[in-house]
Design a protein around this motif. Structure first.
Motif, PDB file in Angstrom:
ATOM      1  N   PRO A 198     -11.449  -6.175   3.091  1.00 51.42           N
ATOM      2  CA  PRO A 198     -12.690  -6.698   2.527  1.00 51.42           C
ATOM      3  C   PRO A 198     -13.317  -5.767   1.496  1.00 51.42           C
ATOM      4  O   PRO A 198     -13.948  -6.216   0.549  1.00 51.42           O
ATOM      5  CB  PRO A 198     -13.598  -6.839   3.761  1.00 51.42           C
ATOM      6  CG  PRO A 198     -12.668  -6.944   4.914  1.00 51.42           C
ATOM      7  CD  PRO A 198     -11.488  -6.100   4.558  1.00 51.42           C
ATOM      8  N   SER A 199     -13.151  -4.454   1.672  1.00 45.25           N
ATOM      9  CA  SER A 199     -13.766  -3.497   0.758  1.00 45.25           C
ATOM     10  C   SER A 199     -12.927  -3.235  -0.478  1.00 45.25           C
ATOM     11  O   SER A 199     -13.338  -2.496  -1.377  1.00 45.25           O
ATOM     12  CB  SER A 199     -13.996  -2.158   1.484  1.00 45.25           C
ATOM     13  OG  SER A 199     -12.765  -1.630   1.943  1.00 45.25           O
ATOM     14  N   SER A 200     -11.731  -3.837  -0.550  1.00 46.80           N
ATOM     15  CA  SER A 200     -10.814  -3.526  -1.631  1.00 46.80           C
ATOM     16  C   SER A 200     -11.097  -4.368  -2.869  1.00 46.80           C
ATOM     17  O   SER A 200     -11.361  -5.559  -2.783  1.00 46.80           O
ATOM     18  CB  SER A 200      -9.372  -3.763  -1.170  1.00 46.80           C
ATOM     19  OG  SER A 200      -8.474  -3.536  -2.225  1.00 46.80           O
ATOM     20  N   THR A 201     -11.026  -3.716  -4.045  1.00 46.22           N
ATOM     21  CA  THR A 201     -11.104  -4.443  -5.308  1.00 46.22           C
ATOM     22  C   THR A 201      -9.709  -4.716  -5.838  1.00 46.22           C
ATOM     23  O   THR A 201      -9.557  -5.309  -6.894  1.00 46.22           O
ATOM     24  CB  THR A 201     -11.888  -3.631  -6.354  1.00 46.22           C
ATOM     25  OG1 THR A 201     -11.220  -2.374  -6.549  1.00 46.22           O
ATOM     26  CG2 THR A 201     -13.316  -3.408  -5.918  1.00 46.22           C
ATOM     27  N   ASN A 202      -8.692  -4.300  -5.112  1.00 47.13           N
ATOM     28  CA  ASN A 202      -7.319  -4.411  -5.572  1.00 47.13           C
ATOM     29  C   ASN A 202      -6.442  -5.033  -4.486  1.00 47.13           C
ATOM     30  O   ASN A 202      -6.203  -4.412  -3.462  1.00 47.13           O
ATOM     31  CB  ASN A 202      -6.795  -3.015  -5.933  1.00 47.13           C
ATOM     32  CG  ASN A 202      -5.354  -3.068  -6.414  1.00 47.13           C
ATOM     33  OD1 ASN A 202      -4.869  -4.107  -6.818  1.00 47.13           O
ATOM     34  ND2 ASN A 202      -4.680  -1.936  -6.353  1.00 47.13           N
ATOM     35  N   PRO A 203      -5.947  -6.263  -4.704  1.00 44.82           N
ATOM     36  CA  PRO A 203      -5.126  -6.912  -3.686  1.00 44.82           C
ATOM     37  C   PRO A 203      -3.660  -6.531  -3.762  1.00 44.82           C
ATOM     38  O   PRO A 203      -2.816  -7.234  -3.237  1.00 44.82           O
ATOM     39  CB  PRO A 203      -5.322  -8.394  -4.026  1.00 44.82           C
ATOM     40  CG  PRO A 203      -5.446  -8.400  -5.514  1.00 44.82           C
ATOM     41  CD  PRO A 203      -6.209  -7.134  -5.862  1.00 44.82           C
ATOM     42  N   ALA A 204      -3.328  -5.428  -4.427  1.00 40.29           N
ATOM     43  CA  ALA A 204      -1.930  -5.066  -4.647  1.00 40.29           C
ATOM     44  C   ALA A 204      -1.222  -4.677  -3.360  1.00 40.29           C
ATOM     45  O   ALA A 204      -1.831  -4.189  -2.410  1.00 40.29           O
ATOM     46  CB  ALA A 204      -1.846  -3.917  -5.658  1.00 40.29           C
ATOM     47  N   VAL A 205       0.106  -4.877  -3.367  1.00 44.35           N
ATOM     48  CA  VAL A 205       0.969  -4.521  -2.245  1.00 44.35           C
ATOM     49  C   VAL A 205       1.748  -3.259  -2.610  1.00 44.35           C
ATOM     50  O   VAL A 205       2.394  -3.196  -3.662  1.00 44.35           O
ATOM     51  CB  VAL A 205       1.962  -5.658  -1.928  1.00 44.35           C
ATOM     52  CG1 VAL A 205       2.842  -5.279  -0.735  1.00 44.35           C
ATOM     53  CG2 VAL A 205       1.230  -6.955  -1.660  1.00 44.35           C
ATOM     54  N   PHE A 206       1.690  -2.265  -1.743  1.00 42.00           N
ATOM     55  CA  PHE A 206       2.490  -1.052  -1.885  1.00 42.00           C
ATOM     56  C   PHE A 206       3.837  -1.309  -1.220  1.00 42.00           C
ATOM     57  O   PHE A 206       3.919  -1.463  -0.017  1.00 42.00           O
ATOM     58  CB  PHE A 206       1.749   0.113  -1.217  1.00 42.00           C
ATOM     59  CG  PHE A 206       2.516   1.406  -1.102  1.00 42.00           C
ATOM     60  CD1 PHE A 206       3.605   1.699  -1.908  1.00 42.00           C
ATOM     61  CD2 PHE A 206       2.112   2.357  -0.167  1.00 42.00           C
ATOM     62  CE1 PHE A 206       4.304   2.891  -1.790  1.00 42.00           C
ATOM     63  CE2 PHE A 206       2.788   3.569  -0.036  1.00 42.00           C
ATOM     64  CZ  PHE A 206       3.897   3.830  -0.840  1.00 42.00           C
ATOM     65  N   ILE A 207       4.906  -1.392  -2.035  1.00 39.35           N
ATOM     66  CA  ILE A 207       6.246  -1.575  -1.504  1.00 39.35           C
ATOM     67  C   ILE A 207       6.961  -0.228  -1.541  1.00 39.35           C
ATOM     68  O   ILE A 207       7.038   0.408  -2.597  1.00 39.35           O
ATOM     69  CB  ILE A 207       7.053  -2.617  -2.303  1.00 39.35           C
ATOM     70  CG1 ILE A 207       6.351  -3.979  -2.286  1.00 39.35           C
ATOM     71  CG2 ILE A 207       8.457  -2.752  -1.724  1.00 39.35           C
ATOM     72  CD1 ILE A 207       7.093  -5.071  -3.040  1.00 39.35           C
ATOM     73  N   SER A 208       7.452   0.201  -0.398  1.00 40.06           N
ATOM     74  CA  SER A 208       8.183   1.462  -0.333  1.00 40.06           C
ATOM     75  C   SER A 208       9.391   1.294   0.567  1.00 40.06           C
ATOM     76  O   SER A 208       9.528   0.277   1.261  1.00 40.06           O
ATOM     77  CB  SER A 208       7.280   2.586   0.187  1.00 40.06           C
ATOM     78  OG  SER A 208       6.927   2.363   1.541  1.00 40.06           O
ATOM     79  N   GLY A 209      10.267   2.290   0.548  1.00 39.34           N
ATOM     80  CA  GLY A 209      11.445   2.192   1.386  1.00 39.34           C
ATOM     81  C   GLY A 209      12.266   3.458   1.372  1.00 39.34           C
ATOM     82  O   GLY A 209      11.965   4.417   0.656  1.00 39.34           O
ATOM     83  N   SER A 210      13.314   3.454   2.131  1.00 35.97           N
ATOM     84  CA  SER A 210      14.124   4.641   2.365  1.00 35.97           C
ATOM     85  C   SER A 210      15.145   4.859   1.253  1.00 35.97           C
ATOM     86  O   SER A 210      15.666   3.904   0.667  1.00 35.97           O
ATOM     87  CB  SER A 210      14.852   4.513   3.702  1.00 35.97           C
ATOM     88  OG  SER A 210      13.935   4.268   4.751  1.00 35.97           O
ATOM     89  N   LEU A 211      15.452   6.119   0.991  1.00 36.60           N
ATOM     90  CA  LEU A 211      16.438   6.475  -0.030  1.00 36.60           C
ATOM     91  C   LEU A 211      17.826   5.950   0.324  1.00 36.60           C
ATOM     92  O   LEU A 211      18.634   5.662  -0.566  1.00 36.60           O
ATOM     93  CB  LEU A 211      16.491   7.994  -0.200  1.00 36.60           C
ATOM     94  CG  LEU A 211      15.241   8.675  -0.747  1.00 36.60           C
ATOM     95  CD1 LEU A 211      15.441  10.188  -0.757  1.00 36.60           C
ATOM     96  CD2 LEU A 211      14.907   8.183  -2.152  1.00 36.60           C
ATOM     97  N   SER A 212      18.102   5.801   1.609  1.00 32.07           N
ATOM     98  CA  SER A 212      19.434   5.373   2.039  1.00 32.07           C
ATOM     99  C   SER A 212      19.685   3.891   1.793  1.00 32.07           C
ATOM    100  O   SER A 212      20.830   3.437   1.851  1.00 32.07           O
ATOM    101  CB  SER A 212      19.625   5.677   3.526  1.00 32.07           C
ATOM    102  OG  SER A 212      18.740   4.886   4.313  1.00 32.07           O
TER     103      SER A 212
END
Length: 230
Positions: free
Chosen positions: A67-81
């Motif tokens: 609710p407090s966010s002005t940015n609805p972006a998704v952080f996509i991350s993952g493993s080097l393998s």
């Protein structure tokens, strides 16, 4: 389930919209057809809630924007393998695009590069690449970059930690593609959970999703998967 969009084909044009990433607006436009997709059951054996059946792809993620966010972006991350994306992961990323959620991603090899390749092949513009140093190691879509200063020694995990922290802070929710061993991916889950974010986790060795949507889900998962270096 609707057929996936072939790689390289542009999506239908849609009205653009802007979001803020660390105070910097960047425009993005996606088309969407409101697909309904079937996702594999979400197992709660190691924390998280279980769901099965057909539902609007990634609706839960967009419904859980802070609710407090002005940015609805998704952080996509993952493993080097992880260098290749499983089909359910591709479907989930397609769902993020369909829900018009911008993506924040790092510049590493492995999962970062694989996701970048998918988004580039789909001609997706709403992506911000975070990096440390002089420039990104990988930026396959030639997207805008955000360079995060680091005092760590180059070539070490510590050197790239500030950019991971920045993405976890700037996003409103997360999708982590985890090999079950990577401490960096686990640290990103902990960082997002500390902010009360919705987190979808693909546990690659077991080919299943875990979703952390409530405080109870997050607490259960963090207790089962402690992480010291944040």
């Amino acid at each position: 389930m609707a057929d996936a969009e072939p790689p390289g084909r542009s999506r239908p044009p849609a009205r653009g919209f802007a979001v803020l990433v660390a105070g910097t607006p960047f425009g993005c436009g996606f088309g969407g057809d409101g697909r309904v997709c079937t996702i594999q059951s979400w197992n709660q054996r190691r924390g998280g809630t279980e769901e099965s059946g057909s539902f609007e792809e990634i609706k839960a993620m967009s419904d859980h924007v802070l609710p407090s966010s002005t940015n609805p972006a998704v952080f996509i991350s993952g493993s080097l393998s992880i260098t290749a994306l499983a089909e359910p992961v591709i479907e989930r990323i397609d769902g993020i695009v369909e829900r018009m959620l911008p993506v924040l991603i790092g510049d590493a090899r492995g999962a970062d590069r694989a996701v970048q390749r998918l988004l580039s092949d789909r001609n997706i513009d709403a992506v911000m690449v975070y990096c440390s140093g002089d420039g990104p190691r990988n930026n396959l879509g030639k997207w805008p970059i955000r360079n995060i200063p680091s005092s760590g020694a180059k070539g070490t995990a510590a050197y790239h930690t500030p950019k991971d922290k920045a993405m976890a802070q700037d996003a409103s929710c997360g999708f982590v593609i985890w090999d079950g061993r990577s401490r960096g991916s686990l640290a990103n889950i902990h960082r997002l959970a500390a902010r009360g974010c919705f987190i979808a986790i693909w546990l690659d060795p077991e080919e299943r999703f875990i979703t952390l949507r409530s405080d109870s889900d997050r607490d259960s998962f963090l207790e089962a998967h402690p992480c010291r270096n944040l």
